[in-house]
Design a protein around this motif. Structure first.
Motif: not given
Length: 824
Positions: A295-298, A311-314
């Motif tokens: 959330l902080e990054v977004s 934001t997408y993560l493996r």
């Protein structure tokens, strides 16, 4: 960085240039450097933009938290000669309506505007224009102040005279149909980076409702004022470079304004990008929690750098698992873990919901980004590309959300491994991403990738540690012979989540139950591993039926042999439901609570404290406590009652009070204790809680006999068992019970020495049969051949019994078996 219009100082239409009708006809938008200040309900500055620093001279770190009256131009006299002020002195200027002080102190509930003369130390007087907007709503913000340097409204080389400038007056448009209205609505959130998207949107809505800021330079001509954020467009930079090149080729001097403007804007752009990255770095990574970090990054990039951030993560990163570090392919699943945007609420939720997992085809920009590990820039998403991207989403048309938007896809990678990627989109009306944005996005993603990887690795290690700890904690049966048991385990908070707290219960001969609670001091994998070793040792020694004090003595010796790096506290109690007694020994642990069923009174049992396990050379004492059926014993670790900065006596008193609270069940009683003690705050240690309701066993449910060392006693034992089962209404168990009792009594008669043999039946949740003698050799299960004379007795018992076992006692040994009671 404060993206507050520090760049782009041009004015759409400058006062004094052309007739007022021309201004009105073109409805030009004035783009000037605006200072943006937010004042909270206490009159203190809560937001101070870079423009405010440049205009008023105070750095952000000195301004935020100070009284706004001390920093902004309010009414008052200019300083006398020789006097100085830290950031300038201010005075009312032209008397246009109320002064700013009236808005700062909350006397005005409507928007106000005016001019003031600022005299900064060591500089000429600055003509300041200001607009003040009272803010309403649930937030702390009370007032928004916009301010500008009136001198910025004149272009370099303008022939406007002082009188023309003096006719500038800040005001408000009572409607928002200026071309700059949408501009402000889009730009203002960019200069409020310390606020959430929702708070910024609320403030923008109020500004537009209260009146759009304008500059008036005649009774009828108005120019809406908007901030400008971003570097000069590439076309503008190219045009300046061409002008410089033409001047150089012709031998003419380069116009000073052109050269200075280009160099200044390029310098400011680079500097503010660095400020932006530094600020983002400070806002992300405040927690090792993976979800919080996502959330902080977004939120760090919306709306200042982009309007939409997905934001997408493996899949393995989200699950906290390890994964192959090779290049992703078209089968790699990517989870959409966050989506921040400035569009109207809910617009993206149904089309691209958070939590969805999907692969990406090889022909997409996303696949290119994840496989190359480099940013992919799409200046504008064409109709064709929009259709290509939308084809991935079955039965959902994503084209209206993305077509004609500028897109930047940046990889989230750490140590050359792609963990995920971010899809950044800008509104069609906003300047498209450029090469500098690509570099900025790559640097942003690199910093975010490291933070995410740290959170991922911490989550993975934490998962491993918790799995280890969970595997070591026992799964205790809710009912033991003569007692009911309920337990709770709470992991610690923050970095102390994995600890060494444990609880246990062990079945003992004679229908007794051992109850244990322990706490290895410290946290982490080593403490959890030490806990596992001590718990195994306690179970082993409890099976030997060692007295509580002797068991703790042996456990202390074992801890000494394992090493002197760890200490542990332990509380060991043996409950005898037939006698109605607790036999307890303590090794440095907090005392248990006994709740009396008769009157509900609860008390801390007064036990010899003893030293922690691992100290060595310290004796342990045990005490016996009489209990009644229905009494409850509460044993816990200190993490439940101990809070930093608070006397432990407060926690123990709360434990006693909450343990005595009536409850419908054992689980409810445990929950009551947890609620009472776990909501006080400040707890960082893990917690183990064990509660036992001591039901006891009634005398009529116990039958005991003493047998002589005579083979004839075998037949008598069979007859007594059959008769007693008939009395209890358990005739259906008589045949199996007779056969097994016959085998056990026969073995006892054969191996006992001088004492008599004991036979006991106990009716509880099961039928328990015990045979004890004075021989210390424990019988073992043998494989008997067709011609063997011995070895079949225990084979018969193991086949027919629900459960059976042997244990040593102080006088010899006990062999026992259990049968399941028939359903009634």
């Amino acid at each position: 960085m404060e993206s507050d219009t520090a760049r782009g100082t041009e004015v759409g239409t400058a006062p004094g240039r052309g007739a007022g009708n021309d201004v009105a006809e073109h409805a030009a938008v004035g783009r000037i450097p605006l200072a943006v200040v937010v004042v909270d309900r206490d009159g203190l500055v809560s937001h101070w933009s870079t423009g405010a620093r440049r205009l008023f001279g105070a750095p952000k770190e000195d301004a935020v938290g100070r009284s706004a009256v001390d920093l902004l131009p309010v009414s008052g006299a200019l300083p006398e000669d020789g006097d100085t002020a830290p950031y300038g002195a201010y005075a009312a200027y032209d008397g246009l309506g109320p002064d700013l002080e009236s808005s700062l102190d909350g006397r005005l509930s409507y928007p106000a505007a005016g001019r003031a003369r600022l005299t900064a130390v060591g500089s000429d007087r600055v003509d300041v224009l200001w607009w003040a907007y009272p803010l309403v709503g649930p937030g702390r913000e009370r007032l928004l102040v916009l301010a500008a340097d009136a001198g910025a409204m004149c272009h370099e080389g303008s022939d406007a005279d002082e009188a023309a400038v003096e006719r500038l007056a800040p005001g408000f448009a009572l409607h928002t149909d200026f071309p700059g209205a949408e501009e402000l609505a889009r730009r203002l959130p960019e200069i409020l980076p310390s606020m959430s998207v929702g708070e910024s949107a609320r403030i923008v809505a109020q500004v537009l409702e209260l009146g759009y800021p304008v500059l008036e330079f005649s009774q009828n001509d108005r120019v809406p004022v908007t901030p400008d954020w971003g570097v000069p467009r590439r076309a503008e930079r190219k045009a300046r470079r061409e002008r410089v090149a033409r001047a150089a080729a012709s031998g003419e001097p380069v116009p000073q304004g052109v050269r200075d403007e280009g160099e200044d804007l390029e310098y400011v752009a680079v500097r503010e990008r660095l400020e932006f990255l530094n600020e983002v770095s400070g806002r992300i990574g405040t927690s090792l929690d993976l979800a919080q970090t996502i959330l902080e990054v977004s939120r760090a990039v919306v709306p200042r750098f982009t309007d939409v951030a997905g934001t997408y993560l493996r899949e393995q990163v989200v699950a906290g698992e390890g994964f192959h570090e090779g290049v992703p392919d078209t089968t790699t699943m990517w989870h959409r873990v966050a989506l921040e945007h400035t569009d109207e609420p809910g617009r993206w939720d149904d089309v691209v919901p958070v939590g969805e997992a999907m692969p990406f085809p090889a022909h997409t920009p996303f696949f290119q980004c994840m496989t190359t590990g480099e940013p992919v820039l799409v200046p504008r998403i064409s109709e064709q590309m929009g259709h290509m991207i939308a084809s991935q989403f079955e039965k959902r048309d994503i084209r209206p959300l993305i077509t004609n938007r500028s897109m930047l896809v940046v990889p989230l990678k750490a140590r050359n491994v792609v963990l995920g990627f971010m899809i950044l989109l800008r509104h069609p009306e906003r300047v498209e991403f450029n090469d500098m944005d690509r570099v900025t996005g790559a640097e942003l993603a690199a910093r975010a990738g490291l933070v995410l990887d740290n959170a991922r690795m911490y989550t993975y290690q934490e998962s491993v540690a918790e799995t280890l700890q969970d595997s070591m904690l026992p799964h205790i049966a809710p009912r033991m012979s003569g007692c009911d048991i309920a337990t709770r385990y709470l992991p610690g908070t923050l970095l102390g989540r994995v600890g060494g707290d444990w609880f246990d219960s062990v079945k003992l001969p004679g229908s007794r139950t051992a109850l244990v609670v322990g706490d290895v001091m410290g946290h982490g994998l080593n403490s959890a591993a030490m806990m596992g070793q001590l718990r195994t040792a306690v179970q082993t020694m409890a099976a030997l039926d060692l007295p509580p004090a002797q068991l703790l003595r042996n456990l202390d010796d074992l801890a000494q042999r394992l090493g002197d790096n760890y200490l542990a506290t332990c509380l060991y109690a043996v409950y005898d439901p037939i006698v109605g007694e607790l036999h307890i020994a303590n090794a440095g642990h907090i005392p248990p609570v006994l709740v009396h069923a008769a009157d509900g009174y609860s008390e801390l049992l007064d036990l010899p404290t003893g030293a922690p396990i691992g100290v060595g050379g310290v004796p342990f004492e045990a005490v016996r406590v009489r209990v009644s059926p229905g009494d409850r014993l509460v044993m816990c670790t200190d993490g439940l009652v101990e809070v930093r900065g608070e006397d432990i006596g407060v926690g123990l008193a709360t434990l006693c009070e909450s343990a005595a609270h009536p409850a419908a069940s054992m689980d409810d009683a445990c929950d009551t204790i947890i609620r009472a003690l776990n909501t006080r705050g400040g707890r960082k240690d893990d917690v183990a809680l064990l509660m036992a309701r001591l039901n006891g066993i009634e005398p009529e449910d116990v039958a005991e006999w003493r047998l002589a060392l005579d083979p004839l006693e075998v037949a008598r034992s069979r007859a007594m068992v059959r008769e007693q089962l008939h009395v209890w209404g358990l005739t259906a168990l008589a045949d199996s019970a007779e056969l097994m009792v016959s085998e056990l009594v026969t073995n006892a008669v054969r191996h006992a020495h001088s004492r008599r043999i004991g036979l006991r039946l106990v009716r509880g949740d099961t039928l328990l049969c015990e045979v004890d003698d004075d021989d210390h050799t424990l019988p073992t299960l043998l494989s008997a051949g067709p011609g063997d004379e011995f070895g079949r007795g225990l084979r018969v018992v193991s086949t027919l019994a629900r459960e059976w076992g042997t244990s040593r006692t102080g006088a010899g040994k006990t062999v026992w078996f259990e049968l399941t009671l028939p359903r009634r």
